[in-house]
Scaffold this motif. Structure first.
Motif, PDB file in Angstrom:
ATOM      1  N   ALA A  69       1.033  -1.278  -0.035  1.00 10.76           N
ATOM      2  CA  ALA A  69       0.131  -0.082  -0.024  1.00 10.76           C
ATOM      3  C   ALA A  69       0.940   1.401   0.052  1.00 10.76           C
ATOM      4  CB  ALA A  69      -0.996   0.088   1.168  1.00 10.76           C
ATOM      5  N   LEU A  70       2.040   1.397   0.516  1.00 14.62           N
ATOM      6  CA  LEU A  70       2.945   2.413   0.739  1.00 14.62           C
ATOM      7  C   LEU A  70       3.682   2.440  -0.513  1.00 14.62           C
ATOM      8  CD1 LEU A  70       4.001   1.916   4.416  1.00 14.62           C
ATOM      9  CD2 LEU A  70       2.908   3.792   3.519  1.00 14.62           C
ATOM     10  N   THR A  71       4.286   1.604  -1.155  1.00 14.96           N
ATOM     11  CA  THR A  71       5.286   1.614  -2.044  1.00 14.96           C
ATOM     12  C   THR A  71       4.765   0.857  -3.456  1.00 14.96           C
ATOM     13  OG1 THR A  71       6.203  -0.687  -1.502  1.00 14.96           O
ATOM     14  CG2 THR A  71       6.965   1.181  -0.212  1.00 14.96           C
ATOM     15  N   GLY A  72       3.634   0.244  -3.593  1.00 12.95           N
ATOM     16  CA  GLY A  72       3.272  -0.365  -4.842  1.00 12.95           C
ATOM     17  C   GLY A  72       4.111  -1.620  -5.125  1.00 12.95           C
ATOM     18  N   ALA A 331      18.200  -8.732  -6.090  1.00 10.61           N
ATOM     19  CA  ALA A 331      18.140  -7.610  -6.994  1.00 10.61           C
ATOM     20  C   ALA A 331      17.415  -6.200  -6.601  1.00 10.61           C
ATOM     21  CB  ALA A 331      17.773  -8.038  -8.347  1.00 10.61           C
ATOM     22  N   ASN A 332      16.896  -6.728  -5.328  1.00 10.45           N
ATOM     23  CA  ASN A 332      15.911  -5.585  -4.618  1.00 10.45           C
ATOM     24  C   ASN A 332      16.308  -5.185  -3.321  1.00 10.45           C
ATOM     25  OD1 ASN A 332      14.258  -5.909  -6.777  1.00 10.45           O
ATOM     26  ND2 ASN A 332      13.177  -7.425  -6.304  1.00 10.45           N
ATOM     27  N   LYS A 333      17.542  -4.904  -3.329  1.00  6.68           N
ATOM     28  CA  LYS A 333      18.283  -4.749  -1.972  1.00  6.68           C
ATOM     29  C   LYS A 333      17.624  -3.371  -1.205  1.00  6.68           C
ATOM     30  CE  LYS A 333      22.524  -7.005  -3.147  1.00  6.68           C
ATOM     31  NZ  LYS A 333      23.763  -6.950  -3.412  1.00  6.68           N
ATOM     32  N   ASP A 334      17.591  -2.303  -1.963  1.00  6.81           N
ATOM     33  CA  ASP A 334      17.018  -1.198  -1.369  1.00  6.81           C
ATOM     34  C   ASP A 334      15.393  -1.457  -0.731  1.00  6.81           C
ATOM     35  OD1 ASP A 334      19.183   0.085  -1.950  1.00  6.81           O
ATOM     36  OD2 ASP A 334      18.572   1.088  -3.851  1.00  6.81           O
ATOM     37  N   ALA A 335      14.836  -2.030  -1.561  1.00  5.19           N
ATOM     38  CA  ALA A 335      13.424  -2.324  -1.069  1.00  5.19           C
ATOM     39  C   ALA A 335      13.332  -3.378  -0.049  1.00  5.19           C
ATOM     40  CB  ALA A 335      12.394  -2.950  -2.405  1.00  5.19           C
ATOM     41  N   ALA A 336      14.149  -4.334   0.040  1.00  6.12           N
ATOM     42  CA  ALA A 336      14.324  -5.163   1.084  1.00  6.12           C
ATOM     43  C   ALA A 336      14.859  -4.369   2.268  1.00  6.12           C
ATOM     44  CB  ALA A 336      15.425  -6.123   0.909  1.00  6.12           C
ATOM     45  N   ARG A 337      15.628  -3.437   2.294  1.00  5.60           N
ATOM     46  CA  ARG A 337      15.752  -2.672   3.445  1.00  5.60           C
ATOM     47  C   ARG A 337      14.441  -1.772   4.046  1.00  5.60           C
ATOM     48  NH1 ARG A 337      20.830  -3.336   1.444  1.00  5.60           N
ATOM     49  NH2 ARG A 337      22.739  -2.923   3.045  1.00  5.60           N
ATOM     50  N   GLU A 338      13.838  -1.401   2.940  1.00  2.00           N
ATOM     51  CA  GLU A 338      12.566  -0.640   3.604  1.00  2.00           C
ATOM     52  C   GLU A 338      11.485  -1.446   3.836  1.00  2.00           C
ATOM     53  OE1 GLU A 338      11.026   1.443  -0.060  1.00  2.00           O
ATOM     54  OE2 GLU A 338      12.878   2.236  -0.540  1.00  2.00           O
ATOM     55  N   TYR A 339      11.212  -2.683   3.672  1.00  2.00           N
ATOM     56  CA  TYR A 339      10.587  -3.593   4.109  1.00  2.00           C
ATOM     57  C   TYR A 339      10.922  -3.969   5.636  1.00  2.00           C
ATOM     58  CZ  TYR A 339       8.116  -8.044   5.252  1.00  2.00           C
ATOM     59  OH  TYR A 339       7.411  -8.892   5.924  1.00  2.00           O
ATOM     60  N   ILE A 340      12.177  -4.339   5.714  1.00  2.00           N
ATOM     61  CA  ILE A 340      12.630  -4.856   7.185  1.00  2.00           C
ATOM     62  C   ILE A 340      12.309  -3.468   8.033  1.00  2.00           C
ATOM     63  CG2 ILE A 340      14.649  -5.349   8.496  1.00  2.00           C
ATOM     64  CD1 ILE A 340      15.780  -6.758   6.071  1.00  2.00           C
ATOM     65  N   ASN A 341      12.858  -2.326   7.483  1.00  2.00           N
ATOM     66  CA  ASN A 341      12.378  -1.113   8.332  1.00  2.00           C
ATOM     67  C   ASN A 341      10.884  -1.012   8.623  1.00  2.00           C
ATOM     68  OD1 ASN A 341      14.810   0.198   8.964  1.00  2.00           O
ATOM     69  ND2 ASN A 341      14.809   1.202   7.124  1.00  2.00           N
ATOM     70  N   LEU A 342      10.016  -1.200   7.631  1.00  2.00           N
ATOM     71  CA  LEU A 342       8.625  -1.237   8.319  1.00  2.00           C
ATOM     72  C   LEU A 342       8.391  -2.565   9.042  1.00  2.00           C
ATOM     73  CD1 LEU A 342       5.944  -0.262   7.426  1.00  2.00           C
ATOM     74  CD2 LEU A 342       5.592  -2.005   5.717  1.00  2.00           C
ATOM     75  N   ALA A 343       8.874  -3.584   9.048  1.00  2.00           N
ATOM     76  CA  ALA A 343       8.614  -4.601   9.851  1.00  2.00           C
ATOM     77  C   ALA A 343       9.101  -4.110  11.487  1.00  2.00           C
ATOM     78  CB  ALA A 343       9.324  -6.036   9.573  1.00  2.00           C
ATOM     79  N   LEU A 344      10.103  -3.454  11.310  1.00  2.00           N
ATOM     80  CA  LEU A 344      10.390  -3.094  12.687  1.00  2.00           C
ATOM     81  C   LEU A 344       9.761  -1.681  13.165  1.00  2.00           C
ATOM     82  CD1 LEU A 344      14.374  -3.274  12.346  1.00  2.00           C
ATOM     83  CD2 LEU A 344      12.930  -4.714  13.716  1.00  2.00           C
ATOM     84  N   SER A 345       8.831  -1.220  12.429  1.00  2.00           N
ATOM     85  CA  SER A 345       7.792  -0.179  13.171  1.00  2.00           C
ATOM     86  C   SER A 345       7.254  -0.528  14.446  1.00  2.00           C
ATOM     87  CB  SER A 345       7.109   0.464  11.952  1.00  2.00           C
ATOM     88  OG  SER A 345       6.113  -0.592  11.750  1.00  2.00           O
TER      89      SER A 345
END
Length: 436
Positions: A69-72, A331-345
């Motif tokens: 929902a946040l990133t598409g 190949a999606n390392k930036d998105a993976a980092r964003e996802y992990i940050n969200l999981a830590l919210s």
């Protein structure tokens, strides 16, 4: 009484037992030749996660829905049984397929994989470092000390006890080994018209799983022992460790406060017996709070509490962590980092806490938070334990070592070996693992 508010040959056989947990690729001393796999072509709008089938994975799925929902970017989760997670991960990492972008694993699975994982030092802000138990950070470090993972869930046992039985016996929850024996003896009750046979202490001692060993090491620490020296080599046969294992054997055979089937029990047997009203105490994982408070499956709702594990000569508990890693071939390392940050919210860590009984970030587990207290009114016991919990050793074959220790514990509780002989053999076998 008010509740205390702690607001083969033998080696070959063991290798076969551990194959599902560690994977054949990890047991080979020969150089690994990468097989020919189809390399997965990344889609920038898809983030692929490999996870074991569990309620924990549903937390990741809900975080994934929020992430989309946040990133598409859509989340695809591939699930597998727990004992297939490490072999499946290592197969993909060694082959360099780039098939997965995020993988939640236990810290015991991290050490064999660190050479194939992204360095995540950049994700550790000062704020995050200050909000994690020290052991959680240590469990995210690879063999060379680099941060290769981010924790999402702490897991450690506490001492569950029946408040009604202790009240009837006029006793407080035990804080020492001596008090533990006294409580277990007083609360071991023969079956009657009002209740089944009740055992004073429920202990898992199966040789077929790693969890009995993880708990056994907690007893080692309480006795003043440990399993690793300053050189990272095993110290399984310390006198203090022998004393701890003898203490467990005595609970079964001398004090007769633990069931005779202890040698066949794993954590599932412990929680089943406790919620069926067949145990007075049980050192078990945090998830059992929700299970024991569920009136649809539990006979002990509102009749139990949890406290820190009792001390021997000192405080001690073995802590485990679930962590998230990013494969180097993603190949999606930036998105993976964003996802992990969200999981830590806060929102998704609270979801993890609600689902699993604990999470990683200390601020989310604040016992003064009414929502947290409602979910786990005994959270203070776990928060206290995290202050002195001991990290696990960084051994590539850590899961294999746990299996050796479970086998040793089983040998002792079945009285097929003395505690000293059982731990001496485990020491030899785990030393041999260091050479694999």
């Amino acid at each position: 009484m008010p509740k205390k508010d702690f607001k083969l040959n033998r080696r070959e056989m063991l290798k076969l037992m551990g194959a599902g947990a560690t994977g054949a690729a990890l047991n080979s001393a020969a150089p690994f030749i990468r097989p020919q796999f189809n390399i997965v072509k990344s889609q920038s709008n898809v983030l692929r996660i490999l996870s074991h089938s569990s309620p924990q994975t549903e937390v990741y799925r809900r975080a994934g829905e929020a992430f989309e929902a946040l990133t598409g970017t859509r989340i695809e989760i591939t699930e597998c049984p727990f004992n297939e997670l490490q072999p499946k991960m290592m197969t993909e990492l060694l082959a360099g397929t780039g098939k997965y972008d995020v993988i939640p694993i236990t810290n015991a699975m991290l050490y064999a994989a660190t050479n194939y994982l992204e360095n995540l030092e950049d994700m550790y802000t000062d704020e995050l470092m200050a909000d994690l138990p020290p052991a959680a950070v240590e469990h995210c470090r690879g063999l060379e000390g680099e941060l290769k993972a981010v924790p999402t869930l702490s897991s450690l046992p506490a001492n569950f006890y029946r408040t009604d039985l202790l009240e009837e016996a006029g006793m407080e929850p035990p804080t020492t080994w001596e008090e533990f024996v006294e409580v277990a003896r007083a609360c071991t009750l023969d079956a009657s018209s009002s209740h089944p046979k009740i055992w004073g202490a429920l202990i898992e001692g199966s040789a077929k799983a790693v969890q009995p060993a993880v708990k056994l090491v907690g007893w080692f620490y309480q006795a003043g022992g440990g399993i690793v020296g300053p050189d990272n080599m095993p110290t399984i046969d310390l006198d203090e460790n022998v004393e701890a294992l003898q203490f467990i054997v005595d609970l079964i055979h001398t004090h007769k406060v633990a069931p005779p089937e202890t040698a066949e029990m794993i954590y599932e047997d412990v929680h089943n017996m406790f919620i069926q009203g067949r145990g007075a105490t049980a050192i078990n994982w945090q998830y059992m709070v929700g299970m024991a408070n569920d009136p649809e499956q539990s006979l002990v709702v509102d009749k139990f509490a949890a406290a820190p594990v009792p001390e021997g000569v000192t405080k001690g508990v073995n802590i485990d962590h679930w962590v998230m890693v990013i494969p180097s071939d993603s190949a999606n390392k930036d998105a993976a980092r964003e996802y992990i940050n969200l999981a830590l919210s806060d929102e998704h860590q609270l979801d993890m806490f609600r689902t699993e009984g604990l999470c990683a970030r200390m601020s989310v587990m604040d016992p003064e938070n009414p929502e947290v207290y409602e979910i786990n009114p005994f959270i203070g016991a776990w928060v206290e334990e995290m202050k002195w919990a001991t990290p696990q050793p960084k051994w590539k074959n850590l899961n294999e070592a746990w299996l050796r220790l479970s086998f040793a514990m089983n040998s002792a509780v079945t009285q097929s070996s003395s505690p000293a002989d059982a731990l001496e053999r485990a020491q030899e076998e785990i030393m041999a693992l260091m050479e694999d």
